[in-house]
Design a protein around this motif. Structure first.
Motif, PDB file in Angstrom:
ATOM      1  N   ALA A  35       0.838  -1.200   0.000  1.00  0.00           N
ATOM      2  CA  ALA A  35       0.000   0.000   0.000  1.00  0.00           C
ATOM      3  C   ALA A  35       0.879   1.258   0.000  1.00  0.00           C
ATOM      4  O   ALA A  35       0.606   2.218  -0.725  1.00  0.00           O
ATOM      5  N   ARG A  36       1.925   1.240   0.803  1.00  0.00           N
ATOM      6  CA  ARG A  36       2.838   2.393   0.839  1.00  0.00           C
ATOM      7  C   ARG A  36       3.524   2.588  -0.502  1.00  0.00           C
ATOM      8  O   ARG A  36       3.631   3.701  -1.002  1.00  0.00           O
ATOM      9  N   LEU A  37       3.994   1.495  -1.099  1.00  0.00           N
ATOM     10  CA  LEU A  37       4.695   1.615  -2.378  1.00  0.00           C
ATOM     11  C   LEU A  37       3.764   2.047  -3.494  1.00  0.00           C
ATOM     12  O   LEU A  37       4.131   2.848  -4.351  1.00  0.00           O
ATOM     13  N   GLN A  38       2.545   1.529  -3.502  1.00  0.00           N
ATOM     14  CA  GLN A  38       1.608   1.914  -4.559  1.00  0.00           C
ATOM     15  C   GLN A  38       1.174   3.364  -4.405  1.00  0.00           C
ATOM     16  O   GLN A  38       0.936   4.035  -5.395  1.00  0.00           O
ATOM     17  N   PHE A  39       1.091   3.838  -3.171  1.00  0.00           N
ATOM     18  CA  PHE A  39       0.748   5.238  -2.954  1.00  0.00           C
ATOM     19  C   PHE A  39       1.815   6.138  -3.577  1.00  0.00           C
ATOM     20  O   PHE A  39       1.514   7.182  -4.137  1.00  0.00           O
TER      21      PHE A  39
END
Length: 142
Positions: free
Chosen positions: A91-95
């Protein structure tokens, strides 16, 4: 008492969730030129840090979601993280839009079909799901 202890040990061995034949394997399409990957290379590929195999060819990661226990064990052995921690990581990387999360495949038959059609494919399976169309490039210790 001794018989009870021996019986208990035998029962535990027979019903243990991790058996020798339950090993996890990282596999690629059988036509792929890669023969082996190190643990570090497997981590980089499955955690989105590297989008190519060591030979420079593109990699297509399929996240085997057909069995939640297998998936949980894989990420625990790969990076010592729970599935919730792995989801948070992605989720952090996709954000930040830096990487694309591996495609989750919910059915083992679909996963095998995709691996057969995709020379750049990589995924993980248990020993029971090994197929001649797949080449083992890394094995986790059970």
């Amino acid at each position: 008492m001794k018989l009870l202890i021996i019986s208990l040990i035998a029962w535990l061995l027979a019903h243990s969730p991790v058996r020798a034949d339950d090993a996890l394997y990282v596999v690629v399409n059988a036509t792929n030129g890669i023969e082996r990957l190190s643990h570090h290379e497997v981590v980089d590929i499955f955690m989105g840090r590297d989008s190519t195999f060591p030979d420079g060819k593109d990699v297509t990661v399929f996240d085997n979601s057909s069995d939640i226990d297998t998936r949980a064990l894989f990420y625990r052995q790969l990076v010592n993280r729970s599935l919730a921690q792995v989801s948070s990581y992605w989720a952090r990387l996709q954000f930040s839009a830096r990487v694309t999360q591996p495609r989750k495949i919910d059915q083992s038959s679909t996963l095998l079909e995709l691996m057969n059609r995709t020379p750049s494919g990589i995924t993980f399976v248990r020993s029971a799901d090994l197929d001649p169309a797949l080449k083992v490039v890394y094995k986790f210790d059970p």
